[in-house]
Design an enzyme around this catalytic site. Structure first.
Site: not given
Length: 418
Positions: A239, A289
């Protein structure tokens, strides 16, 4: 030099850099014509023994057919026979002394055969056997704009393995981090591990590291001696987020929910912190991301009936941030940027936007990157292949994603292919 002998030098480079004593070799190499005095002076000007040994082995490949057997002979003469034996073993069954040259007769134009023995001797010149004769270098591979052997335009990867590849695969995060399990990341990890092994990297994979552990491992890798290697590669699957920064946006999360700025990751490997990688390419691939924005794209005409942007079945590949069900895509996370020269950072999405990952087939970015490397790594440079990746990924899904890279390489980069 024959290709099998070139490969013997490349396979043995780590051993030679570690153990070779160059100082006793300089004079014999000059006397036997392997190197000129000017070439040797340049080699001797290098600061450390390891640097001298590494450059000597690289330069030896371009010194002709006899350079390899002469080098073996000189090694034995200077008490380094164990290195000569290792090279012979790597190459196969090779003579320890230079091969004998056979004489052939040259007849002056217009004269007949049947000359006396003395005339034959006077007109003889040494030539090499057919299997030792010069071979023209292969033409540049289709799809490459430059000759891969051009040192001024192309990074030279000759060591085997060519460098370290570290893959950090974070899947399961602590409950108090608020970050979901990255189902499907194992698929990405297995793909890249297999792919980079096939591209001659020494691959190490680590799973579920906290931020401090990631930082420590990267520092440890940067502090290793890379003198005998030609490049370094880091892959991070995790992440990610946007972070406050001085120069470069983007960060990745450890499994404890703490973030590490990309600029800090890259800085471990710059010229001041990793001197043995100075002038060598450092590559970073980030699947994550850059933020939480979802790009719905804009309408375009189809290039063909097969264009993925126009197939209704593709629109269901990606979903927004609602809790996923079944095998629908999940938002992933991060962007990154490099600092000094010889660095390239390829990231899965534009800063500020979501990066999509499928539970069964893995992330769009890694799946496409692996496919492009499989099909084109033998003929195309890295930047050309990354354009292919960006084009293919940008055609997927209702919610759009476009990979990008920050390129501070000084030359073209071609992978080694087994």
């Amino acid at each position: 030099m024959e290709e099998r002998r070139r490969w013997a030098l490349r396979r043995s480079r780590v051993l030679l850099v570690e153990r070779l004593r160059p100082e006793p070799l300089w004079e014999p190499l000059r006397e036997r014509g392997v190197f000129t005095a000017a070439m040797l002076e340049e080699l001797r000007s290098l600061r450390t023994r390891r640097e001298q040994a590494r450059q000597l082995v690289i330069d030896l490949e371009s010194r002709g057919q006899q350079a390899f057997p002469m080098f073996l002979s000189i090694l034995r003469d200077t008490g380094q026979g164990e290195l000569a034996d290792a090279l012979s073993e790597a190459c196969g069954s090779l003579p320890s002394q230079p091969i004998n040259l056979r004489p052939v007769e040259l007849e002056p134009s217009g004269e007949k055969r049947g000359k006396s023995e003395s005339t034959v001797e006077r007109l003889s010149i040494p030539v090499q056997d057919k299997n030792e004769q010069f071979r023209a270098p292969p033409a540049p591979a289709q799809g490459s704009a430059v000759d891969k052997s051009d040192h001024n335009l192309v990074y030279q990867l000759k060591a085997d393995p060519c460098g370290h590849c570290l893959i950090i695969n974070n899947i399961t995060f602590s409950p108090d981090s608020g970050l979901s399990t990255r189902t499907g990341s194992d698929v990405d990890c297995e793909r890249l591990e297999k792919r980079f092994k096939s591209l001659c990297f020494r691959v190490q994979t680590l799973r579920d590291l906290k931020a401090q552990e990631i930082n420590a491992k990267l520092r440890s890798l940067a502090q290793q001696d890379h003198s005998a290697l030609d490049c370094c590669l880091v892959v991070i699957l995790s992440h990610g987020c946007q972070t406050s920064h001085n120069q470069f946006p983007g960060g990745i999360y450890g499994t404890d929910g703490k973030s590490i700025p990309i600029e800090k990751i890259v800085k471990h490997f710059d010229g001041s912190n990793c001197p043995s990688l100075r002038g060598k390419p450092k590559l970073f691939f980030i699947q994550a991301c850059g933020g939480d924005q979802k790009d719905q794209g804009f309408e375009v005409d189809c290039d063909s009936p097969e264009d993925e942007t126009c197939r209704s079945s593709v629109e269901s590949d990606a979903t927004p941030f609602q809790a996923p069900s079944g095998n629908l895509d999940e938002p992933d996370a991060v962007a990154s940027l490099p600092t000094p020269g010889d660095i390239l950072v390829s990231y899965s999405t534009f800063p500020g936007f979501v990066s999509w990952r499928d539970k069964l087939s893995g992330s769009w970015y890694v799946e496409t990157l692996d496919s492009v490397l499989k099909l084109h790594a033998h003929s195309e440079d890295l930047l050309t292949m990354l354009l292919r990746v960006a084009n293919a990924v940008s055609a997927k899904g209702k919610f759009k994603q476009i990979p990008g890279c920050f390129n501070f390489l000084r030359k073209k980069f071609f992978f080694m292919c087994k």
